[in-house]
Write a protein that holds these residues in place. Structure first.
Motif, PDB file in Angstrom:
ATOM      1  N   ALA A  44     -24.151  -2.289  14.823  1.00 32.19           N
ATOM      2  CA  ALA A  44     -24.746  -0.980  15.098  1.00 32.19           C
ATOM      3  C   ALA A  44     -26.118  -0.854  14.440  1.00 32.19           C
ATOM      4  O   ALA A  44     -27.029  -0.231  15.002  1.00 32.19           O
ATOM      5  N   LEU A  45     -26.276  -1.469  13.253  1.00 32.37           N
ATOM      6  CA  LEU A  45     -27.596  -1.464  12.611  1.00 32.37           C
ATOM      7  C   LEU A  45     -28.636  -2.169  13.492  1.00 32.37           C
ATOM      8  O   LEU A  45     -29.782  -1.711  13.609  1.00 32.37           O
ATOM      9  N   GLY A  46     -28.225  -3.291  14.088  1.00 30.81           N
ATOM     10  CA  GLY A  46     -29.141  -4.027  14.965  1.00 30.81           C
ATOM     11  C   GLY A  46     -29.586  -3.193  16.155  1.00 30.81           C
ATOM     12  O   GLY A  46     -30.765  -3.161  16.512  1.00 30.81           O
ATOM     13  N   PHE A 171     -30.966 -17.948  16.202  1.00 32.08           N
ATOM     14  CA  PHE A 171     -30.713 -18.187  17.631  1.00 32.08           C
ATOM     15  C   PHE A 171     -30.949 -16.907  18.440  1.00 32.08           C
ATOM     16  O   PHE A 171     -31.646 -16.904  19.455  1.00 32.08           O
ATOM     17  N   ALA A 172     -30.336 -15.816  17.971  1.00 36.10           N
ATOM     18  CA  ALA A 172     -30.455 -14.562  18.715  1.00 36.10           C
ATOM     19  C   ALA A 172     -31.895 -14.057  18.702  1.00 36.10           C
ATOM     20  O   ALA A 172     -32.399 -13.562  19.719  1.00 36.10           O
ATOM     21  N   GLY A 173     -32.561 -14.199  17.551  1.00 30.22           N
ATOM     22  CA  GLY A 173     -33.958 -13.765  17.473  1.00 30.22           C
ATOM     23  C   GLY A 173     -34.862 -14.593  18.377  1.00 30.22           C
ATOM     24  O   GLY A 173     -35.756 -14.055  19.040  1.00 30.22           O
ATOM     25  N   GLY A 174     -34.612 -15.914  18.413  1.00 28.78           N
ATOM     26  CA  GLY A 174     -35.414 -16.780  19.291  1.00 28.78           C
ATOM     27  C   GLY A 174     -35.201 -16.438  20.756  1.00 28.78           C
ATOM     28  O   GLY A 174     -36.165 -16.366  21.548  1.00 28.78           O
ATOM     29  N   ALA A 175     -33.946 -16.213  21.126  1.00 23.32           N
ATOM     30  CA  ALA A 175     -33.651 -15.826  22.521  1.00 23.32           C
ATOM     31  C   ALA A 175     -34.287 -14.472  22.840  1.00 23.32           C
ATOM     32  O   ALA A 175     -34.820 -14.275  23.946  1.00 23.32           O
ATOM     33  N   ALA A 176     -34.249 -13.564  21.871  1.00 21.52           N
ATOM     34  CA  ALA A 176     -34.839 -12.243  22.104  1.00 21.52           C
ATOM     35  C   ALA A 176     -36.349 -12.345  22.297  1.00 21.52           C
ATOM     36  O   ALA A 176     -36.934 -11.590  23.083  1.00 21.52           O
ATOM     37  N   TRP A 177     -36.976 -13.284  21.576  1.00 22.14           N
ATOM     38  CA  TRP A 177     -38.428 -13.456  21.745  1.00 22.14           C
ATOM     39  C   TRP A 177     -38.749 -13.893  23.183  1.00 22.14           C
ATOM     40  O   TRP A 177     -39.657 -13.340  23.814  1.00 22.14           O
ATOM     41  N   LEU A 178     -37.969 -14.859  23.689  1.00 24.92           N
ATOM     42  CA  LEU A 178     -38.203 -15.324  25.065  1.00 24.92           C
ATOM     43  C   LEU A 178     -37.934 -14.200  26.070  1.00 24.92           C
ATOM     44  O   LEU A 178     -38.722 -13.965  26.994  1.00 24.92           O
ATOM     45  N   ILE A 179     -36.802 -13.506  25.888  1.00 24.46           N
ATOM     46  CA  ILE A 179     -36.442 -12.422  26.819  1.00 24.46           C
ATOM     47  C   ILE A 179     -37.460 -11.290  26.730  1.00 24.46           C
ATOM     48  O   ILE A 179     -37.894 -10.723  27.735  1.00 24.46           O
ATOM     49  N   GLY A 180     -37.864 -10.973  25.487  1.00 27.90           N
ATOM     50  CA  GLY A 180     -38.815  -9.880  25.298  1.00 27.90           C
ATOM     51  C   GLY A 180     -40.172 -10.161  25.904  1.00 27.90           C
ATOM     52  O   GLY A 180     -40.814  -9.254  26.451  1.00 27.90           O
ATOM     53  N   LYS A 181     -40.619 -11.420  25.834  1.00 25.65           N
ATOM     54  CA  LYS A 181     -41.918 -11.767  26.434  1.00 25.65           C
ATOM     55  C   LYS A 181     -41.931 -11.501  27.932  1.00 25.65           C
ATOM     56  O   LYS A 181     -42.969 -11.202  28.519  1.00 25.65           O
ATOM     57  N   VAL A 316     -36.863  -8.446  18.529  1.00 21.24           N
ATOM     58  CA  VAL A 316     -36.417  -9.689  17.885  1.00 21.24           C
ATOM     59  C   VAL A 316     -35.605  -9.376  16.625  1.00 21.24           C
ATOM     60  O   VAL A 316     -34.536  -9.959  16.391  1.00 21.24           O
ATOM     61  N   LEU A 317     -36.085  -8.448  15.813  1.00 21.50           N
ATOM     62  CA  LEU A 317     -35.382  -8.116  14.564  1.00 21.50           C
ATOM     63  C   LEU A 317     -33.978  -7.562  14.839  1.00 21.50           C
ATOM     64  O   LEU A 317     -33.000  -7.978  14.218  1.00 21.50           O
ATOM     65  N   GLY A 318     -33.883  -6.620  15.765  1.00 18.86           N
ATOM     66  CA  GLY A 318     -32.584  -6.033  16.085  1.00 18.86           C
ATOM     67  C   GLY A 318     -31.618  -7.063  16.644  1.00 18.86           C
ATOM     68  O   GLY A 318     -30.434  -7.092  16.276  1.00 18.86           O
ATOM     69  N   SER A 319     -32.116  -7.917  17.519  1.00 21.44           N
ATOM     70  CA  SER A 319     -31.251  -8.943  18.111  1.00 21.44           C
ATOM     71  C   SER A 319     -30.792  -9.942  17.057  1.00 21.44           C
ATOM     72  O   SER A 319     -29.644 -10.418  17.091  1.00 21.44           O
ATOM     73  N   ALA A 320     -31.673 -10.267  16.113  1.00 21.20           N
ATOM     74  CA  ALA A 320     -31.295 -11.200  15.043  1.00 21.20           C
ATOM     75  C   ALA A 320     -30.156 -10.622  14.200  1.00 21.20           C
ATOM     76  O   ALA A 320     -29.222 -11.346  13.824  1.00 21.20           O
ATOM     77  N   VAL A 321     -30.209  -9.326  13.930  1.00 20.57           N
ATOM     78  CA  VAL A 321     -29.126  -8.688  13.165  1.00 20.57           C
ATOM     79  C   VAL A 321     -27.818  -8.757  13.947  1.00 20.57           C
ATOM     80  O   VAL A 321     -26.747  -9.042  13.382  1.00 20.57           O
ATOM     81  N   VAL A 322     -27.882  -8.528  15.253  1.00 20.05           N
ATOM     82  CA  VAL A 322     -26.671  -8.639  16.083  1.00 20.05           C
ATOM     83  C   VAL A 322     -26.153 -10.081  16.075  1.00 20.05           C
ATOM     84  O   VAL A 322     -24.935 -10.325  16.022  1.00 20.05           O
ATOM     85  N   GLY A 323     -27.073 -11.055  16.097  1.00 21.69           N
ATOM     86  CA  GLY A 323     -26.659 -12.464  16.051  1.00 21.69           C
ATOM     87  C   GLY A 323     -25.944 -12.800  14.753  1.00 21.69           C
ATOM     88  O   GLY A 323     -24.951 -13.539  14.745  1.00 21.69           O
ATOM     89  N   ILE A 324     -26.426 -12.253  13.639  1.00 18.76           N
ATOM     90  CA  ILE A 324     -25.753 -12.470  12.348  1.00 18.76           C
ATOM     91  C   ILE A 324     -24.327 -11.920  12.414  1.00 18.76           C
ATOM     92  O   ILE A 324     -23.360 -12.573  11.995  1.00 18.76           O
ATOM     93  N   ALA A 325     -24.202 -10.709  12.950  1.00 17.64           N
ATOM     94  CA  ALA A 325     -22.869 -10.104  13.066  1.00 17.64           C
ATOM     95  C   ALA A 325     -21.968 -10.925  13.987  1.00 17.64           C
ATOM     96  O   ALA A 325     -20.758 -11.060  13.731  1.00 17.64           O
ATOM     97  N   GLY A 326     -22.542 -11.478  15.057  1.00 24.16           N
ATOM     98  CA  GLY A 326     -21.751 -12.307  15.975  1.00 24.16           C
ATOM     99  C   GLY A 326     -21.208 -13.546  15.279  1.00 24.16           C
ATOM    100  O   GLY A 326     -20.056 -13.940  15.488  1.00 24.16           O
ATOM    101  N   ALA A 327     -22.038 -14.170  14.437  1.00 25.79           N
ATOM    102  CA  ALA A 327     -21.575 -15.350  13.687  1.00 25.79           C
ATOM    103  C   ALA A 327     -20.492 -14.960  12.683  1.00 25.79           C
ATOM    104  O   ALA A 327     -19.516 -15.696  12.483  1.00 25.79           O
TER     105      ALA A 327
END
Length: 437
Positions: A44-46, A171-181, A316-327
């Motif tokens: 939810a923070l992400g 991983f999630a942050g990198g994917a978010a960068w590609l998707i966000g672009k 990217v930051l929000g997605s990275a936080v979600v990726g941490i939670a997913g792991a």
């Protein structure tokens, strides 16, 4: 009522609810709910970083959480030497071909213009695709043919699984960068559709690429992070057995509680660190800039702010936080099961947490994570008890009573709907609304 008193009161109420479950049902169940509440709060923070700070409507949360799960597998599982021997070189060559293709396309795009550039980019892309598939397909077939019931994939790096929490964020942050672009220039409703579609593609890939994560055959037996013990090991300790006798509990029950407490400590540390960073960012000039962009993009752009760049940053930051939670979630489960990722659990519920808790307020997002997950788990047993009490005067074989008891499982969705309606009616900005700064 000031926000600080409201926060203290609501979290105290949440603690009382968890303690009540521990007393009435079992301490082990209360801790299991608490652990998932902590992970849900991080997710939810992400989402709050993306929506509450910047107004980005991301409904592809499921895909970024899945990236965290992939990281847990690729980091913690032991490498499978037999499959690496038969398919590893082919996979590496295919990756090299893709890398060279991308580099050539970028070079051509930057150095040439006009129709010649378009033709060359198309030719390079087509040749690169078929070149990569030439090496990739035989390698995958060879990998998946090796003991597919037990392995059939390349395995991981054999590192401590706690490392995967950071890797999942990357991983999630990198994917978010590609998707966000690609997608951040879209209007908010189109952005929502695009992120939902991309997340479905991610899950479909994970379900079908057996060579990477075994697909729907799942990866089980993921190691536990230090210092979480295994129940079987601590149950054999004479000291532990004496402690179980002291607390008048069985060794099995006490070991389950000890393991869950160890997870609780780790998850609480991660949540507190992220909460501290989020609060610091929100109160900084960067946070004020993000809120200004969220409230009026045109005015912020007119004042020289790079709106698209800041949107990409916060996405990217929000997605990275979600990726941490997913792991972390995959670590807690001890297995990676791509088939369990669905929009209801990993998108709808997370959004409900942010809306009910209070978007734009980190404490609100955390509270929403706790509250929604608690009622999501407890709605069914409480609903079953309630229906049983309401129909206790009926005959045991009464069709209406049986139908109502069978429908108790649907109390979850009904409870979520009622909670959302009540919150939106009486606290439209959430239980802990955003503070005006």
């Amino acid at each position: 009522m000031s926000n600080s008193i409201r926060i203290s009161s609501l979290f105290a109420l949440m603690a009382i609810l968890l303690v009540t479950v521990g007393v009435v049902q079992s301490p082990s169940l209360a801790l299991a709910i608490l652990n998932l509440c902590l992970i849900s709060a991080i997710m939810a923070l992400g989402v709050n970083i993306q929506w509450g700070y910047a107004g980005l409507l991301n409904v592809g949360i499921m895909g970024f959480a899945a990236f965290g799960g992939v990281a847990a597998v690729l980091v913690s599982m032991e490498p499978v030497s037999a499959t690496i021997a038969v398919g590893g070189p082919g996979i590496m060559v295919a990756i090299a071909v893709v890398a060279v293709t991308i580099a050539l396309i970028v070079w051509v795009y930057k150095t040439m213009k006009g129709r010649r550039r378009s033709v060359l980019v198309t030719i390079i892309a087509v040749c690169g695709y078929f070149g990569a598939r030439y090496f990739f397909d035989p390698a995958v077939e060879a990998i998946e043919s090796i003991d597919s019931a037990a392995t059939g994939y390349l395995g991981g790096l054999g590192l401590p699984i706690i490392v995967s929490w950071l890797v999942g964020g990357l991983f999630a942050g990198g994917a978010a960068w590609l998707i966000g672009k690609v997608s951040l220039g879209l209007r908010s409703d189109y952005l929502a559709i695009a992120t939902l579609g991309i997340s479905e593609i991610i899950i479909a890939v994970l379900k079908n690429e057996d060579w990477l994560t075994r697909g729907v055959k799942n990866v089980t037996g993921l190691p536990r992070p230090y210092p979480v013990p295994y129940e079987v090991e601590i149950q054999q300790s004479p000291v532990f057995q004496s402690w179980a006798a002291y607390f008048e509990m069985s060794a099995v029950e006490l070991s389950s509680i000890v393991v869950k407490l160890a997870y609780t400590g780790l998850f609480a540390i991660v949540l507190l660190i992220l909460l501290f960073l989020c609060e610091t960012a929100l109160r900084s000039p960067w946070g004020r800039m993000m809120r200004a962009i969220r409230d009026n993009e045109t005015a912020a752009e007119a004042m020289g702010k790079d709106v698209k760049g800041r949107h990409l940053q916060v996405f990217v930051l929000g997605s990275a936080v979600v990726g941490i939670a997913g792991a972390m979630l995959t670590t807690l489960d001890g297995q990676f099961t791509p088939g369990t990722y669905n929009p209801l659990r990993f998108t709808f519920l997370i959004w409900a947490m942010v809306i009910i808790g209070g978007s734009g307020n980190n404490w609100g997002a955390v509270l929403g994570g706790f509250l929604v997950w608690f009622f999501w788990v407890e709605a069914e047993p409480v609903g079953l008890w309630f229906i049983d009490q309401m129909t206790s005067g009926m005959d045991e074989a009464n069709p209406l009573r049986l139908h109502l008891l069978d429908s108790a499982a649907y109390m979850r969705l009904m409870a979520m709907g009622v909670i959302m309606l009540l919150v939106l009616r009486f606290a439209p900005r959430g239980l802990i609304p955003e503070s005006r700064r």
